[in-house]
Motif scaffolding. Structure first.
Motif, short mmCIF file in Angstrom:
data_model
loop_
_atom_site.label_atom_id
_atom_site.label_comp_id
_atom_site.label_asym_id
_atom_site.label_seq_id
_atom_site.Cartn_x
_atom_site.Cartn_y
_atom_site.Cartn_z
N GLU A 137 45.17 37.51 34.72
CA GLU A 137 44.35 38.37 33.88
C GLU A 137 42.96 38.51 34.50
O GLU A 137 42.66 37.89 35.52
N GLN A 138 42.11 39.31 33.88
CA GLN A 138 40.78 39.56 34.41
C GLN A 138 39.82 38.42 34.11
O GLN A 138 38.95 38.11 34.91
N THR A 139 39.94 37.82 32.93
CA THR A 139 39.03 36.73 32.60
C THR A 139 39.85 35.54 32.12
O THR A 139 41.02 35.68 31.73
N ILE A 140 39.22 34.39 32.16
CA ILE A 140 39.94 33.17 31.81
C ILE A 140 40.27 33.14 30.31
O ILE A 140 41.28 32.59 29.90
N SER A 190 35.97 37.31 41.65
CA SER A 190 36.46 36.52 40.54
C SER A 190 35.39 35.57 40.02
O SER A 190 35.35 35.24 38.84
N GLN A 196 41.11 35.74 28.38
CA GLN A 196 42.32 36.53 28.19
C GLN A 196 43.52 35.78 28.79
O GLN A 196 44.62 35.79 28.23
N GLN A 197 43.28 35.11 29.92
CA GLN A 197 44.35 34.34 30.58
C GLN A 197 44.93 33.30 29.62
O GLN A 197 46.15 33.22 29.42
N LYS A 225 39.57 29.73 37.64
CA LYS A 225 39.61 31.18 37.86
C LYS A 225 40.87 31.75 37.21
O LYS A 225 41.94 31.15 37.30
N PRO A 226 40.74 32.91 36.60
CA PRO A 226 41.95 33.53 36.03
C PRO A 226 42.91 33.91 37.13
O PRO A 226 42.48 34.28 38.23
#
Lengths: 379, 397
Positions: free
Chosen positions: B158-161, B72, B163-164, B154-155
């Motif tokens: 989701e995969q990235t913050i 992550s 997108q989160q 850290k998200p």
């Protein structure tokens, strides 16, 4: 490729009246569909569609004038009308500027394509590369002749109108009909101003068709009037709908963003499946620019051939295209200047140079016709 | 033989025509997921750019927990840069990351509260609405405190913050109605509307654990942050606008209205705002005028960009010359045979066209400011402007 141009007396291409109407529709809609909604909404706000109607009506009158001349001098072109009505010297004086401006007119559309690519998709590609590739394609198209172009047109027409309908349908969820009100918050002034712009581009430009209307097959030429009016109506409707739709999506912002239809395509987002489709749409819209330029270049070359009485004018396509390319790269290289000419100078210019000679010739023809008739009665 | 030659030419052309002009591969770019903009104590802009790291697929070897941690950690990289303008800060990214930033896939823009209280949000976001890479559908968010810190988180699902936060805002506004969801292009519309008010979602920490929440609505008046509506009021506001949650894509005020025709929505909007303010017992705080901000800096940025362009001038001239020669040669090659067979008139006209061709070719390659058709056309500019002024007196002023 060379055979058509090489044979000394290449027969002039003839096309049907429906094909001529399709070319006319392409010529009127091709580049204006992308460009015109933005300046109109910028000047007239929500009244942009009203201005479009006014300009369209003026265009319809001009078309009536072109058709009248075509009826009075069947099978002949603007130069021959002029020689008949005004004599050789008068025609040369009136139509020399016409031809000069047409050179720049071809270049002007190519400048617009270059600007469109520069500001939307191909930021880093130098303008001359974009313009050269386009004009080579255009020149080859024109070299192929009017018949081939007319056959191509029906395919491309589907592509372009398909793209337009697709965009307007896919942005459906973003429509706010309430953005359309109020229509005239600042009175009639801005509306007239925008009508002036839309009249100059694209409606006054239809005068150039006076050079090639005679190339319709003889047995078909009686129907040409009705079909051209139908094409003009489709064009008006398409522009009207795209202006209204861009107002409904972008509201007060629509005047601030260039290339409204492309901007709408950028906003399309349907469930992470249909998104970022603007490049596909953009290239389909470019077809319109490309085809409009091809038609205009054909008309220019044809007009040069008629002016200098050349039996085979097709040999001029490449040098004329190269000249237009260079004009597109050396005149109005700044975007702001180009915008100024489209919205301020161009309407005056094409009225002085395209429309005024046409009206003059039509007026002289009409007066002579009347005088001739009355003399006929006296005798 | 002829067919073979033609096929070769077509093949060569397609080799050249495919691909973009500047010849970039995907792995030459760093893809921006999120960006946070703050104002530092010294008044400069601080930019925290969050990049997606595609090369973090390797798993295994290490223990489960540390693998998860490092994974992550590697998914996103934060680059911090600063400058007088956003543009300047963005220019410094490659020297810290080693790749050029690509903005097309950006999810959110976080704006520090301190920044938008002192500077017009329209000026701040100008770069992102004008540049060709960021889309109008990116979501701006106003951050409580330092915006850059939120990108350290850290998200969690989701995969990235980036997108989160995007999902938190879109789904949060759709299902809980305690915040709003306004993409960049709509924000630009709102800032242009008659009331010059706009509402943007708000990100902050709450609760004892300091969990990140996207709720509340930040209100802008004349481009400056004026007020932050609490969760309950944000919900009431959505209710008062008689909209179901999830249909919050409508503009915040009478978008199409000019000052003299107030749209019913606008009336409703301001009433809702008034009620909310009355309930809070607070009034809109006035804010100091910003220092010599955006305008001059933006110009500075443009100048620097031009300076960079200038270095490529000679290369460009060479390219133009090659382009022109290739086209000219192709033309003569194509026309040569036909020209020899053509009549006298055709040859004369063809030759006459050569003169302007040479002149314009010279202008094109050298860029000398010699007279051209545009100088002639510009003679008409003055009368044309008079016509426009006559039609529309407002335009001439």
């Amino acid at each position: 490729m060379n055979r058509g141009a090489g044979s000394a007396a290449a027969k002039q291409d003839r096309i049907g009246s429906v094909q001529m109407a399709v070319l006319f529709l392409f010529f009127m809609t091709g580049s204006s569909i992308v460009i015109i909604p933005a300046p109109l909404t910028n000047v007239a706000g929500n009244g942009a569609w009203l201005s479009l109607l006014i300009a369209w009506a003026a265009g319809a009158l001009l078309l009536a004038c072109v058709l009248y001349l075509n009826r009075r001098y069947p099978g002949r072109s603007l130069f021959e009308y002029g020689r008949e009505a005004l004599g050789n010297a008068g025609t040369a004086l009136l139509l020399a500027p016409f031809l000069c401006v047409m050179f720049w007119h071809v270049a002007g559309i190519v400048i617009e394509i270059g600007l469109f690519f520069k500001s939307t998709m191909l930021k880093e590609t130098p303008t001359y590369a974009v313009n050269s590739v386009l004009l080579v394609t255009i020149a080859l198209t024109v070299r192929a002749g009017l018949e081939v172009m007319a056959r191509m047109a029906s395919v491309f027409l589907g592509l372009m109108f398909g793209a337009i309908v697709l965009v307007l349908a896919l942005v459906g969820p973003l429509y706010h009909p309430e953005y359309l009100m109020p229509v005239m918050p600042d009175g009639i002034g801005p509306i007239l101003n925008a009508a002036y712009i839309a009249y100059g581009f694209p409606y006054a430009e239809l005068a150039v068709f006076a050079f090639i209307l005679a190339d319709v097959k003889e047995r078909d030429s009686a129907k040409i009037g009705k079909r051209l009016y139908l094409a003009l109506a489709v064009n008006g409707l398409t522009l009207l709908v795209s202006v209204a739709c861009s107002i409904m999506v972008l509201g007060p912002l629509s005047g601030d963003l260039k290339y409204s239809l492309y901007q709408l395509a950028r906003l399309i987002f349907i469930r992470e499946i249909i998104e970022r489709i603007e490049s596909v749409i953009g290239f389909s819209l470019i077809v319109g620019f490309y085809f409009k330029t091809s038609i205009l270049l054909h008309i220019l070359v044809r007009a040069l051939g008629l002016a200098f009485r050349l039996p085979n004018e097709r040999i001029l396509v490449f040098p004329v295209a190269l000249l237009c390319l260079l004009l597109s790269l050396t005149t109005y290289t700044e975007e702001a200047k180009m915008e100024e000419i489209v919205s301020i100078v161009w309407p005056l210019l094409d009225n002085l140079v395209y429309v005024a000679p046409l009206l003059l010739i039509a007026a002289v023809t009409a007066l002579r016709g009347r005088a001739g008739r009355s003399r006929g009665r006296d005798v | 033989m002829r067919t073979f030659a033609r096929l070769t030419v077509i093949w060569l052309m397609s080799m050249v025509a495919a691909g973009c002009w500047d010849n970039r591969e995907l792995d030459e770019y760093g893809f921006v997921q999120a960006v946070a903009i703050d104002r530092q104590d010294d008044g400069r802009i601080k930019l925290t750019t969050h990049f997606y790291n595609p090369s973090s697929k390797s798993e295994g070897g290490e223990g489960a927990k540390s693998a998860q941690n490092s994974k992550s950690a590697q998914k996103g990289i934060n680059i911090r840069t600063s400058g007088d303008t956003i543009f300047e800060a963005i220019r410094d990214i490659p020297m810290k990351l080693g790749r050029k930033a690509k903005w097309d896939h950006m999810r959110i823009i976080l704006l520090g509260e301190r920044l938008v209280r002192t500077q017009n949000i329209g000026e701040v976001l100008d770069y992102f609405s004008r540049d060709h890479e960021p889309r109008g559908t990116v979501l701006p968010l106003i951050a409580d405190g330092d915006a850059g810190e939120y990108l350290e988180i850290k998200p969690f699902i989701e995969q990235t913050i980036g997108q989160q936060f995007k999902k938190m805002e879109t789904d949060g506004s759709q299902y809980s109605a305690k915040t709003s969801r306004v993409p960049l292009y709509e924000l630009a519309i709102h800032l242009k509307n008659p009331s010059r008010t706009a509402a943007v979602a708000y990100i902050h920490r709450s609760g004892p654990g300091g969990d990140v929440v996207i709720s509340k609505v930040a209100f802008f008046k004349q481009g400056k942050l004026a007020h932050v509506l609490e969760e309950k009021d944000a919900e009431d506001r959505t209710g008062s606008r008689t909209e179901a949650p999830g249909r919050d894509r409508r503009s915040e005020a009478g978008e199409a209205g000019r000052p003299r025709n107030r749209h019913p929505d606008l009336q409703k909007e301001s009433e809702a705002l008034e009620t909310a303010r009355a309930r809070l017992g607070r009034s809109v705080r006035p804010h100091p005028v910003p220092g010599p901000g955006g305008g001059s800096h933006a110009q500075h940025g443009v100048k620097r960009r031009n300076a960079v362009r200038y270095e490529g001038e000679e290369v460009a001239m060479y390219g133009k010359m090659v382009c022109l020669l290739v086209l000219g040669a192709a033309m003569l090659l194509a026309d040569g045979q036909a020209l020899r067979e053509a009549g006298r008139r055709e040859r004369i006209v063809y030759g006459a066209l050569a003169a302007p061709l040479l002149y314009l070719g010279l202008l094109f390659v050298t860029q000398w400011p010699w007279p051209n058709l545009d100088a002639l056309f510009d003679l008409l500019a003055a009368p044309a402007k008079r016509i426009v002024g006559g039609l529309n007196p407002a335009a001439s002023s």
